[in-house]
Design an enzyme around this catalytic site. Structure first.
Site: not given
Ligand code: GLN
Length: 485
Positions: A80, A155, A179
């Protein structure tokens, strides 16, 4: 032989060890697959073909000499784009870091390089890991390999899609509120969020430092265990990393879950969860019972405050962490002015996308004098209550089981209301608030789209969730299915 990109890491490692295939061949098969399908999927911000082939040659040399081998030597993986890679751009899918080339490796990368992995590329994500769909990438959205009209989740959507489509044998992502697990669920791959402190965060670009963890994506629990093993452990460069010994995860995959106590949280079947998701997971729970697990209900009464607490704490930490992007030290810099304040303002105005700005504003508001007690402090108190819920649950159960996300993959552009997007994390973010571990594994299909099953484990009990995941995968075949690409 079947196409090389369809092998699991375990199968490939065996063939590499026996010299039946070379890492160069295996890597080339993945680079070819990327060339064939990534123009549609768009999982990668950067494909590092030259580096990959160089690493593959080096891996073949090691494999030939038999020295210094690890189960990951010669295995193509994707990273990532939030994990620092020395000499290779690390953009966080943001204009702010579009041309940023880190001068150092994340500890995770150091460990992987020592193990002899092959990095095929950096994967797309929601900007600075804020989002659940990968639509907030400043560059382009990634598409779900199961239906190109749909989002892969986020994400870490690029990492999940890369593994699901056979463009990498495994991948790493980061999980702050879901994420890794949620895109894993939506793309039909395993995604594991380790316990807070299990894996070093050194070199992980910070979003919310008390919640962030790096973890693996894989096609099965076996491979996830290997990928976790390679990066787990204490790191003097990360004071929040734990000195607790790391289990031998592979040894724990016995196939037997007889007598294991598995709790079903009552609050994890909220309104709005799709019936197809509920049905799939309920059926899986019956299967776990047939495999010998003792299943029982458990209440986690503070679950309903999780989203509210998370969306105060995560943006608060983000607003502090993202203060460093001022155009002075590194990253994008607006230079067309002689006024320092204007330069900073324009740098941030042009460099950040709308979701990141929303988080920074929410966070600075929640932390400002007069509001701190009303918002941030209360959110931290709720966090303690959520943590206690889990402590009580794990006094009675070894593992908890639930859906990973309330819905299957949604269409790109379908969710325009930010709050609606935040609701995707309802089942995943409590684990981050409490610092415990969780994995999502393929748990069935609803209308042709993957359903993820989440298994939560106590802090530093990754072996429990991996054991249940592996036992489940020995008697199901959801994880072996491929999207039509
Ligand atoms: N969807 C969550 C957010 O927008 C988690 C994102 C993540 O785990 N990086 O914060």
């Amino acid at each position: 032989m079947t196409e090389l990109y369809r092998l699991t890491i375990h199968e490939a490692a065996e063939l590499l060890r026996q010299r039946k295939i070379s890492s160069v061949e295996l890597t080339q098969a993945h680079l070819d697959r990327i060339r064939a399908v990534d123009p549609q999927v768009k999982a990668f911000t950067l494909v590092t073909d030259e580096l990959a082939l160089k690493q593959a040659k080096e891996a073949d040399r090691r494999l030939a000499s038999g020295e210094n081998l690890s189960p990951l030597t010669g295995i193509p993986v994707a990273i990532k784009d939030v994990i620092s890679t020395k000499g290779v751009t690390t953009t966080c899918s943001s204009r702010m870091l579009e041309n940023f080339v880190p001068p150092f490796n994340a500890t995770v990368m150091e460990k992987l390089n020592r193990a002899g992995i092959v990095m095929v590329g950096k994967t797309n994500m929601d900007e600075f890991a804020m989002g659940s769909s990968t639509e907030h990438s400043a560059f382009f959205p990634t598409r779900n390999p199961w239906d190109l009209e749909r989002a892969p989740g986020g994400s870490s959507g690029g990492s999940a899609a890369a593994v699901a489509a056979g463009m990498a044998m495994g991948a790493y992502g980061s999980d702050t509120g879901g994420s890794i697990r949620q895109p894993g669920a939506l793309c039909n791959v395993a995604g594991l969020k380790p316990t807070y402190g299990r894996v070093s965060r050194f070199g992980l670009v910070a979003f919310a430092s008390s919640l962030d963890q790096i973890g693996p994506f894989a096609r099965n629990a076996h491979d996830a265990a290997l990928l976790l093993q390679a990066v787990a452990g204490h790191d003097p460069n990360d004071s929040t990393s734990s000195t607790q010994p790391v289990a031998d995860y592979m040894k724990e995959l016995t196939g037997s879950i007889k007598g294991m106590r598995i709790g079903v949280p009552e609050e994890y079947w909220v309104e709005g969860t799709q019936p197809g998701v509920v049905q799939a997971i309920r059926a899986n729970i019956e299967l776990l019972r047939e495999l010998g697990a003792e299943i029982g209900p458990i209440s986690l009464p503070h679950t309903k405050y999780g989203i509210a607490a998370y969306y105060i704490i995560a943006p608060s930490e983000a607003s502090a962490n993202l203060a460093r992007y001022d155009g002075v030290k590194y990253g994008y810099s607006y230079r067309d002015t002689s006024d320092m304040w204007e330069a900073m303002e324009k740098t941030r105005a042009n460099g950040f996308g709308p979701e990141v700005k929303r988080r920074i504003m929410l966070g600075t508001y929640a932390l400002s004098a007069g509001y701190y007690d009303a918002y941030y402090k209360r959110a931290e108190q709720v966090r303690t209550l959520i943590t206690r819920d889990f402590e009580q649950a794990f006094a009675q159960f070894d593992v908890l089981v639930s859906p990973t996300a309330p819905t299957v993959a949604f269409k790109i552009g379908e969710i325009s209301d930010p709050y609606q997007m935040y609701l995707n994390d309802v089942f995943t973010l409590p684990a981050n608030l409490a610092g415990i571990c969780g994995i999502s594994i393929p748990g069935g299909f609803s209308e042709g789209l993957p359903v993820g099953m989440q298994l939560l484990g106590n802090a530093f009990a990754e072996e429990n969730i991996l054991r249940v995941a592996d036992a489940f995968q020995r008697v199901t075949d959801y994880h072996t299915r491929w999207p039509n690409l």
